[in-house]
Design an enzyme around this catalytic site. Structure first.
Site, PDB file in Angstrom:
ATOM      1  N   TRP A   1      -5.652  29.925  15.545  1.00 33.40           N
ATOM      2  CA  TRP A   1      -5.799  28.774  16.453  1.00 33.40           C
ATOM      3  C   TRP A   1      -5.840  27.482  15.640  1.00 33.40           C
ATOM      4  CZ3 TRP A   1      -9.468  24.908  16.784  1.00 33.40           C
ATOM      5  CH2 TRP A   1      -9.447  24.135  17.939  1.00 33.40           C
ATOM      6  N   HIS A   2      -6.449  27.560  14.446  1.00 35.46           N
ATOM      7  CA  HIS A   2      -6.598  26.340  13.653  1.00 35.46           C
ATOM      8  C   HIS A   2      -5.270  25.814  13.111  1.00 35.46           C
ATOM      9  CE1 HIS A   2     -10.842  27.426  13.748  1.00 35.46           C
ATOM     10  NE2 HIS A   2     -11.050  26.153  13.531  1.00 35.46           N
ATOM     11  N   GLY A   3      -4.329  26.690  12.897  1.00 34.48           N
ATOM     12  CA  GLY A   3      -3.067  26.167  12.400  1.00 34.48           C
ATOM     13  C   GLY A   3      -2.098  27.263  12.043  1.00 34.48           C
TER      14      GLY A   3
ATOM     15  N   PHE B   1      -5.338  20.171  14.716  1.00 39.44           N
ATOM     16  CA  PHE B   1      -5.351  21.486  15.346  1.00 39.44           C
ATOM     17  C   PHE B   1      -5.082  21.369  16.844  1.00 39.44           C
ATOM     18  CE2 PHE B   1      -8.632  22.154  11.835  1.00 39.44           C
ATOM     19  CZ  PHE B   1      -7.647  22.409  10.919  1.00 39.44           C
TER      20      PHE B   1
END
Lengths: 482, 306
Positions: free
Chosen positions: A327-329, A482
C-alpha cells in the site's frame, strides 16, 4: 498547498472565518463551504486530479445507493463488485501498473527473453492522496454491502466525507460510521475545543518543521552518500530517518486533527506514541492506527483473522503485512519492509503474547521499569532496522547499506556535522514532552494547562520561534507520495 | 469566538515584540565568523582590480598577493571551498551590484577539472556562508529569491530570517585547512594522509552526460556579467595530480561563446607531476600554489604586454 505553507496559512483563516461567520450554524452551508474549500485545496496540486476525485466520489455515492436498493442478491453483488473493481482499478493503474510491468520485464529478462518495459509503461503522475480517498470510498461501500450502515443520499455530505481537506491527502483514513454522523450533525463553536485544536496544530508543526525536516537533512545526507560513511554514521542515518518518518507523518496527522477540531469535527486518532511500545505488536497498535484498523476490519477478519489454525494465522499475518507494505508504494523495498514486520510479529502471535502490552507504558508513573526500558529499546531498534528498507530506493541499496553498517566501524564515534547536535537536542526535548504526554491523545493535550498564562505563552512562543526559524524551503510530507 | 480572537491578538502582539529581541542574535552573528570575505563584498569593501573566483581549487591554488607583488596590480581572492559555479556567479553579481565595490578590470575564474558543470556531491551553493550575514538586506533577498525563506515571513519576522546555525554562539576559529591570507587566498601547507601520490598519465575524455543545466546557465550568466561590465574574463584550469581532461577546455569555450580566455597551466612542467607540490589529488599545496600563480602572472603579463 501543504499544511506548512504560506498558502495554507492564508487559506485556512479565510475558510475558518467564512465557516463560522458567514455559514454560521447553518449545517447545509457549512458543508457546502467545506466541500468547496476541499476541492479548491485539492485542485491546488493539479486541477485535473479534481476530476478523478469527483469520479471516485460519484462512483461511491451511486453504487452505495444501488447496493442498498438492489432487490436481488445478484444486483447487490454486481454493484458492489463494480465499485470495488473500479476503485481498486484506478489505484492499480496510477500506482502499481508501472511497477508490475517493470517487475515482469525483469523476470522475463532473467530467463533470457528480452522485454523492453519502456514501450508499455505509462507516463502518469500519481494523484496525491489517491490511496487515502480510495480507502474511504471502499470502506463505505463494504459497510453498506454488509448492512452496517445506510447509504448517504445527500451528495454534498457524501462528497465531504470523501474529500474533507484536513484528511484528504494523507489521512487519517476515516470510516463512514465515524465521520458521516458528524457531518450531518449541527456544529457550533466551542472555545475549549478550538484552543485544543490550535495546540495540536502547533505540536504538529513543531514535529514536522523542527524535528522531521531537521532529521531529513541528516538522513538524506547519509543515505545519499552512504558509501562514504562509517557503520555508526549509517546507524545514525537510519536513526534520523526513524524519527523523521514518525514526526513527519504524526505531525501531519496532528495538524489534520487540530484543523478539523476547529471546524467542530473530530477525526480518528492515527498515532499513539508508537516509539514507546514494548513489543512489535504494541507498535502496530499504535502506528498509523487508521490504516492498520482498516486492514484488520476489511482484510484480516474477512480472511479468518486469528480464529483458524496456526497456518491460517501465519498466512493472514503475512498477507496483512505484505499488503500494508505494498500500500505504501510500488517498490520491492516496501514489500520487504512489510514482510520483515510480519517476521517480527510472528513469534508474538504464535506464543499468544501479541496482546501482552495493551495498557499505556508506565501508566501513572514517571519512569518505566527496567523490563519496560529493555522492551522499548529492542522494539525501537527493530523499527530502525525496518525503516532502512522503507527509506532505501532499491533493495540493492538497502542491503548494501546494512552490510556497510555492520562491516565498517559500527562502534566508532559517528561523523556528523556540528549542526546535527542541535537536531539531537531537539529530539531529546521532543521525546521528553512525548513521554510526559503519553497518557493523552497527543503530547501537548494537557501539557502546561495548569501553568500560569505567561509561562504557557512563553512555552508556545518557544515552539513558534523554532517553527518559524526552521521553516525554510517547504518540505512535502513523506506520506503524500503514498 | 470573541474570547479566542482577543487572546490570539494579544498573543500575536506579545510575540511580535519578542521577535524583535532576536535582532541581537541576527546582528551579532557576523562577528563570530573568521572568514569575512563575503561580508566585505556585501558592505562594499572590495577595491581590487583583479578578482579571483572559484572553489577550493581557486582558494588554494591562486595566491592573489603574488599578482600585487609582481605586477603592482591589486588582486583579491574570493574563492570559497566547496562552492560551485552558481555560488561564484552570485558572488560576482553581488560584487558588481553592491555600492562601494570597485568594478574589477579582470576576473579570473578558477574551474574544477572536470566537475565544473556536473552534478557534484562536494560542490554546492554555500548557503551556510550566507546565514551568518542575514543582517544584510542583500543576503536576505537572495535567500528569498532562492526560496530558502518565505517573502512574507521574511518581512514580518526577524526569526524567520535566521537559521539554526545562527544559534551556535561559539566563536569560529581558523583551522589548518582554512586559514585565510589578507589577500583572500587559502593555501595549504601540508599533505592529506589519504593522498595516494599516483600520477595519472592517461587523460579522461570529457563527457557531457552528467552536466547540469543550472550550472551551464550560471557559467553563462557569469560570462554575461563580465561582458556587460566590460571586464576581462580569464578561465583558469588548475592542475590536478593527473593530466587535464580531454575536451574540457573546448567545452568551457563552447559555453562561454568565445568571450573568455581559457588558460591551461604548462602541462610539461615536471613540478606538476611531483607529489611534493600537492595537498591531495585535486589540490596544490603552498609551494605548488606559488609555482602555479607565478605561471599565471607570467601569462597575464604577456597578455597585457606589461
Amino acid at each position: 498547498m501543504i499544511f506548512n505553507s504560506i498558502e495554507f496559512a492564508l487559506f485556512f483563516p479565510i475558510v475558518f472565518f467564512l465557516y463560522w461567520f458567514i455559514a454560521g450554524k447553518n449545517i447545509k452551508w457549512q458543508n457546502i463551504l467545506l466541500l468547496g474549500a476541499s476541492l479548491f485545496f485539492y485542485g491546488c496540486w493539479d486541477w485535473r486530479f479534481v476530476f478523478l476525485l469527483s469520479f471516485s466520489t460519484f462512483l461511491g455515492y451511486f453504487t452505495g445507493i444501488r447496493i442498498e436498493i438492489a432487490k436481488t442478491q445478484f444486483w447487490k453483488k454486481f454493484w458492489f463488485w463494480l465499485s470495488i473493481v473500479l476503485n481498486v482499478g484506478f489505484l492499480a493503474i496510477f500506482k502499481y501498473y508501472n511497477f508490475f510491468i517493470d517487475s515482469f520485464a525483469g523476470l522475463f529478462n532473467s530467463f533470457g527473453m528480452h522485454l523492453d518495459p519502456s514501450s508499455i509503461t505509462l507516463n502518469v503522475i500519481l494523484p496525491v492522496g489517491i490511496s487515502f480517498y480510495t480507502f474511504h470510498v471502499l470502506s463505505y461501500v463494504i459497510d453498506i454491502y454488509f448492512g452496517r450502515i445506510k447509504s448517504e443520499r445527500r451528495l454534498v455530505d457524501f462528497g465531504l466525507f470523501v474529500a474533507y481537506f484536513p484528511l484528504l491527502v494523507a489521512g487519517p483514513i476515516e470510516r463512514a460510521t465515524h465521520l458521516l454522523p458528524q457531518i450531518q450533525k449541527e456544529r457550533s463553536f466551542d472555545y475549549a475545543k478550538a484552543v485544543d485544536g490550535l495546540r495540536q496544530i502547533l505540536w504538529g508543526l513543531f514535529k514536522k518543521v523542527v524535528i522531521a525536516d531537521g532529521c531529513a537533512e541528516w538522513a538524506n545526507m547519509i543515505f545519499d552518500g552512504y558509501t562514504d560513511y562509517s557503520g555508526s554514521t549509517l546507524f545514525m542515518g537510519a536513526f534520523f530517518f526513524t524519527i523523521q518518518i514518525y514526526c513527519d507523518f504524526s505531525g501531519y496527522s496532528d495538524i489534520a486533527l487540530g484543523t478539523s477540531r476547529l471546524f467542530g469535527i473530530e477525526l480518528l486518532r492515527n498515532f499513539a506514541f508508537p516509539y514507546f511500545s514494548r513489543d512489535i505488536a504494541e507498535f502496530w497498535r499504535r502506528w498509523h492506527i487508521s490504516l492498520t484498523t482498516w486492514f484488520r476490519d476489511y482484510l484480516y477478519i474477512p480472511l479468518g483473522g486469528s480464529k483458524g489454525g496456526t497456518w491460517m494465522k501465519i498466512r493472514n499475518t503475512f498477507i496483512i503485512f505484505l499488503v500494508s507494505g505494498f500500500w505504501h508504494g510500488a517498490n520491492w523495498t516496501f514489500i520487504v519492509w512489510g514482510a520483515l514486520n510480519a517476521f517480527y510479529f510472528l513469534p508474538l502471535m504464535l506464543t499468544n503474547s501479541n496482546r501482552n502490552n495493551l495498557e499505556i507504558v508506565a501508566q501513572g508513573r514517571y519512569f518505566p521499569s527496567i523490563r519496560e526500558v529493555v522492551g522499548m529499546l529492542l522494539t525501537f531498534l527493530m523499527a530502525v532496522f525496518g525503516w532502512i528498507f522503507f527509506r532505501a530506493e532499491t533493495m540493492t541499496q538497502a542491503i548494501d547499506f546494512i552490510k556497510r553498517m555492520f562491516a565498517h566501524g559500527l562502534f566508532k564515534s559517528p561523523k556528523l556535522p556540528e549542526l546535527a547536535d542541535l537536531t539531537l537536542v531537539f529530539i531529546i526535548f521532543f521525546f521528553i514532552i512525548e513521554w510526559l504526554g503519553r497518557e493523552n491523545k497527543y503530547a501537548l493535550e494537557r501539557f502546561g494547562l495548569k501553568w500560569y498564562v505567561p509561562f504557557r505563552w512563553v512555552f508556545y512562543s518557544f515552539l513558534i520561534v523554532c517553527v518559524i526559524v526552521l521553516s525554510g524551503k517547504e518540505q512535502e510530507f513523506i506520506y503524500f507520495q503514498f | 469566538m470573541k474570547k479566542i480572537l482577543i487572546r490570539l491578538l494579544i498573543f500575536a502582539g506579545c510575540f511580535f515584540i519578542l521577535d524583535k529581541a532576536f535582532l541581537l542574535v541576527r546582528n551579532s552573528a557576523p562577528e563570530r565568523e573568521v572568514d569575512r570575505r563575503l561580508e566585505k563584498i556585501v558592505t562594499g569593501n572590495i577595491k581590487s582590480d583583479i578578482l579571483i573566483y572559484g572553489s577550493s581549487r581557486g582558494a588554494r591554488s591562486v595566491i592573489a598577493k603574488v599578482f600585487t607583488d609582481s605586477l603592482g596590480i591589486s588582486a583579491y581572492n574570493l574563492s570559497f571551498p566547496g562552492s560551485d559555479i552558481t555560488f561564484h556567479e552570485y558572488l560576482l553579481r553581488l560584487t558588481l551590484e553592491t555600492k562601494g565595490n570597485k568594478k574589477p578590470k579582470t576576473v579570473i575564474l578558477v574551474v574544477d577539472d572536470s566537475d565544473e558543470l556536473k552534478v557534484s556531491k562536494s560542490l554546492k551553493f554555500r548557503l551556510d556562508r550566507m546565514y551568518p550575514l542575514v543582517k544584510y538586506k542583500a543576503i536576505r533577498e537572495e535567500l528569498v529569491r532562492r526560496k530558502e525563506k518565505k517573502p512574507i515571513l521574511n518581512e514580518l519576522f526577524v526569526i524567520h530570517q535566521l537559521n539554526k546555525s545562527n544559534f551556535l554562539f561559539k566563536q569560529k576559529k581558523f583551522t589548518k585547512n582554512d586559514s585565510i591570507m589578507p589577500c583572500g587566498s587559502m593555501p595549504i601547507s601540508h599533505q592529506k594522509k589519504s593522498f595516494n601520490k599516483m600520477y595519472k598519465k592517461v587523460p579522461y575524455n570529457y563527457s557531457r552526460d552528467a552536466e547540469l543545466i543550472q550550472k551551464i546557465r550560471a557559467l553563462r550568466a557569469f560570462k554575461d556579467h563580465c561582458k556587460k561590465n566590460n571586464i576581462e574574463l580569464i578561465v583558469a584550469i588548475p592542475p590536478n595530480f593527473r593530466v587535464v581532461t580531454n575536451g574540457f577546455a573546448f567545452r568551457l569555450n563552447q559555453v562561454m561563446e568565445g568571450y573568455a580566455t581559457i588558460w591551461v597551466y604548462d602541462q610539461k612542467n615536471p613540478l606538476y607531476s611531483n607529489p611534493d607540490y600537492f595537498f591531495d589529488n585535486a589540490h596544490l599545496q603552498t609551494n605548488g600554489s606559488y609555482v602555479y600563480t607565478n605561471e599565471l602572472v607570467k601569462f597575464y603579463r604577456e597578455k597585457h604586454n606589461l
